[in-house]
Design a protein around this motif. Structure first.
Motif, mmCIF file in Angstrom:
data_model
loop_
_atom_site.group_PDB
_atom_site.id
_atom_site.type_symbol
_atom_site.label_atom_id
_atom_site.label_comp_id
_atom_site.label_asym_id
_atom_site.label_seq_id
_atom_site.Cartn_x
_atom_site.Cartn_y
_atom_site.Cartn_z
ATOM 1 N N VAL A 138 1.102 4.451 -2.676
ATOM 2 C CA VAL A 138 1.128 5.880 -2.336
ATOM 3 C C VAL A 138 2.307 6.554 -3.026
ATOM 4 O O VAL A 138 2.174 7.635 -3.616
ATOM 5 C CB VAL A 138 1.216 6.068 -0.807
ATOM 6 C CG1 VAL A 138 1.453 7.541 -0.464
ATOM 7 C CG2 VAL A 138 -0.050 5.563 -0.133
ATOM 8 N N ARG A 155 -1.191 6.041 9.557
ATOM 9 C CA ARG A 155 -2.474 5.880 8.869
ATOM 10 C C ARG A 155 -3.073 7.238 8.506
ATOM 11 O O ARG A 155 -3.447 7.486 7.353
ATOM 12 C CB ARG A 155 -3.462 5.094 9.738
ATOM 13 C CG ARG A 155 -4.850 4.958 9.100
ATOM 14 C CD ARG A 155 -5.664 3.891 9.802
ATOM 15 N NE ARG A 155 -6.079 4.281 11.128
ATOM 16 C CZ ARG A 155 -7.269 4.805 11.445
ATOM 17 N NH1 ARG A 155 -8.148 5.023 10.491
ATOM 18 N NH2 ARG A 155 -7.578 5.078 12.683
ATOM 19 N N ALA A 163 -4.165 0.422 5.827
ATOM 20 C CA ALA A 163 -3.570 1.017 7.020
ATOM 21 C C ALA A 163 -4.466 0.876 8.239
ATOM 22 O O ALA A 163 -3.970 0.752 9.367
ATOM 23 C CB ALA A 163 -3.260 2.485 6.760
ATOM 24 N N ALA A 193 0.833 -1.205 0.000
ATOM 25 C CA ALA A 193 0.000 0.000 0.000
ATOM 26 C C ALA A 193 0.866 1.252 0.000
ATOM 27 O O ALA A 193 0.549 2.241 -0.680
ATOM 28 C CB ALA A 193 -0.931 -0.005 1.208
ATOM 29 N N LEU A 194 1.959 1.224 0.766
ATOM 30 C CA LEU A 194 2.897 2.349 0.757
ATOM 31 C C LEU A 194 3.493 2.542 -0.627
ATOM 32 O O LEU A 194 3.645 3.678 -1.102
ATOM 33 C CB LEU A 194 4.009 2.111 1.777
ATOM 34 C CG LEU A 194 5.131 3.157 1.801
ATOM 35 C CD1 LEU A 194 4.596 4.514 2.229
ATOM 36 C CD2 LEU A 194 6.271 2.713 2.723
ATOM 37 N N THR A 227 -2.163 11.461 0.662
ATOM 38 C CA THR A 227 -2.790 10.979 -0.577
ATOM 39 C C THR A 227 -3.949 11.884 -0.997
ATOM 40 O O THR A 227 -4.181 12.103 -2.189
ATOM 41 C CB THR A 227 -3.292 9.532 -0.420
ATOM 42 O OG1 THR A 227 -4.174 9.447 0.710
ATOM 43 C CG2 THR A 227 -2.143 8.567 -0.215
ATOM 44 N N TRP A 252 -5.079 2.824 0.525
ATOM 45 C CA TRP A 252 -4.276 3.093 1.712
ATOM 46 C C TRP A 252 -5.119 3.035 2.989
ATOM 47 O O TRP A 252 -4.703 2.427 3.987
ATOM 48 C CB TRP A 252 -3.593 4.461 1.612
ATOM 49 C CG TRP A 252 -2.959 4.831 2.925
ATOM 50 C CD1 TRP A 252 -3.400 5.728 3.842
ATOM 51 C CD2 TRP A 252 -1.789 4.221 3.492
ATOM 52 N NE1 TRP A 252 -2.596 5.734 4.947
ATOM 53 C CE2 TRP A 252 -1.589 4.829 4.761
ATOM 54 C CE3 TRP A 252 -0.897 3.246 3.055
ATOM 55 C CZ2 TRP A 252 -0.515 4.471 5.589
ATOM 56 C CZ3 TRP A 252 0.171 2.892 3.872
ATOM 57 C CH2 TRP A 252 0.349 3.501 5.123
#
Length: 406
Positions: A19, A76, A189, A15-16, A83, A185
């Motif tokens: 981003v 988070r 998160a 997920a990072l 984002t 995200w």
């Protein structure tokens, strides 16, 4: 189970990566469309350079506070804010109809950008054990590069033809991707915070500003390193924004220029993943000086208006580009006065000084290009890189003196 060994850490890293991918997409999406946007809005190259420098201008102010915000809010929330801001910047660009609107849209990215830059290494340090961090950071740092490759390779060759040469529709496609990343995200998160609640928060009430000031005041090597960072980002940002235009000025079509600029970024991804591991600790400053000198040679090659020299210059830039910042950050960690306890302050200083160069680079390149074409901008970049190489040699001497006084 500790988060360092929890298998979900790899999902969170993915997920990072997304981003950071959206970060790269937003940074590079305008580069292959600069001339089209400039002509449609009636802007000079100098004005367009100012637009490219809008987000680094905000970034350099926001870099130091970003670390404190992340420590207080946690990853988070802070990366969710990042984002949202990246998406807002991306959504506002295609609806801008003048200089002020476009400048403001790009500037918004400068608030979200440092939250990603500072948040990424923090996430890796919190969720990954020491022996896994090089791999995790390598994966993470490939995100913005791949986002840039996608933007450079698809803008003029795929999306512009698909949307009847509309730069607004093309940028809107990239904006929709950044919006989708917000949802990804938040879902990932939120689950991660249930696994390790409060793991990424720092309850130390002291901010990083006093520590940053002490580093600047007490250590000459840190002072020189910050000027090196300024020169490095000056070169990188000017080239990131104007490289497709430089290639077009050498007689290539806009779509081919996008592919070639994307290839340079792709080579940089390889350099970021492999380069830092291949440079021994004691040779990092030498490698930095050599890299800056080669950057200067590459821009000289680009200034020779033939296709073979253009290809040669692009290859050299691509091979070195990706490892410049990672190696510089590793050197920053070795400087006298810098330790794990104040690396946040040191990193904030590094990106603040660097983005000062990131602001100046695209603007001055654009102004000089208005006067003497892209060749004039390339002469400027050549001078900056050779001067930065010399400063890197002085950095070695400063570190040697500091060690001798211990």
């Amino acid at each position: 189970m500790q988060q360092h060994s929890h298998p979900y850490r790899w999902v969170l890293l993915g997920a990072l990566w997304m981003v950071y991918f959206s970060f790269g997409l937003a940074v590079f999406s305008m580069a292959p469309l600069l001339e089209t946007i400039r002509e449609d809005l009636g802007l000079s190259k100098g004005a367009m350079g100012a637009v490219l420098s809008a987000w680094p201008l905000v970034y350099l102010v926001a870099a130091l506070p970003a670390g404190t915000l992340i420590d207080r809010l946690g990853l988070r929330h802070s990366l969710a804010i990042a984002t949202v801001l990246i998406s807002a910047s991306s959504l506002l660009r295609p609806i801008a109809d003048n200089f002020i609107g476009l400048f403001g849209a790009v500037a918004i990215f400068g608030i979200g950008g440092p939250l990603v830059s500072v948040g990424a290494p923090k996430l890796v340090s919190v969720w990954f054990a020491v022996d896994e961090r090089p791999l995790a950071m390598g994966i993470t740092m490939s995100g913005p590069g791949i986002g840039g490759v996608v933007a450079l390779a698809t803008a003029n060759s795929v999306l512009m033809p698909a949307f009847d040469q509309s730069w607004r529709s093309t940028l809107m496609v990239y904006a929709v991707v950044t919006v989708a990343v917000i949802a990804v995200w938040l879902v990932v998160a939120t689950a991660a915070e249930r696994i390790a609640p409060e793991a990424d928060r720092n309850t130390d009430p002291e901010g990083g500003f006093s520590g940053a000031w002490n580093l600047i005041r007490e250590h000459q090597a840190v002072q020189i390193m910050l000027v090196v960072a300024l020169g490095m980002f000056f070169y990188n940002h000017a080239l990131n924004g104007w490289l497709p235009t430089v290639i077009e000025d050498r007689g290539f079509s806009s779509s081919v220029a996008g592919y070639l600029a994307g290839a340079v970024t792709a080579l940089g991804i390889v350099g970021a993943l492999l380069g830092p591991r291949m440079v021994p600790d004691k040779s990092r400053i030498t490698a930095m000086a050599l890299g800056f000198a080669l950057f200067g040679m590459a821009t000289l090659l680009l200034n020779v208006d033939t296709r073979p020299t253009t290809f040669a210059g692009l290859v050299v830039i691509g091979l070195i580009k990706g490892l410049a910042v990672p190696v510089a950050l590793l050197v920053m960690m070795q400087l006298p006065g810098v330790s794990p306890s104040n690396m946040g302050a040191a990193g904030g200083l590094f990106f603040t000084a660097g983005e000062a160069g990131g602001v100046a680079g695209p603007v001055l390149f654009g102004v000089l290009s208005d006067i003497g074409g892209s060749n004039a901008g390339l002469v400027l970049l050549t001078g900056v890189t050779f001067a930065t190489a010399l400063l890197t040699v002085l950095l070695r001497s400063a570190m040697a003196r500091a060690v001798g006084h211990r």
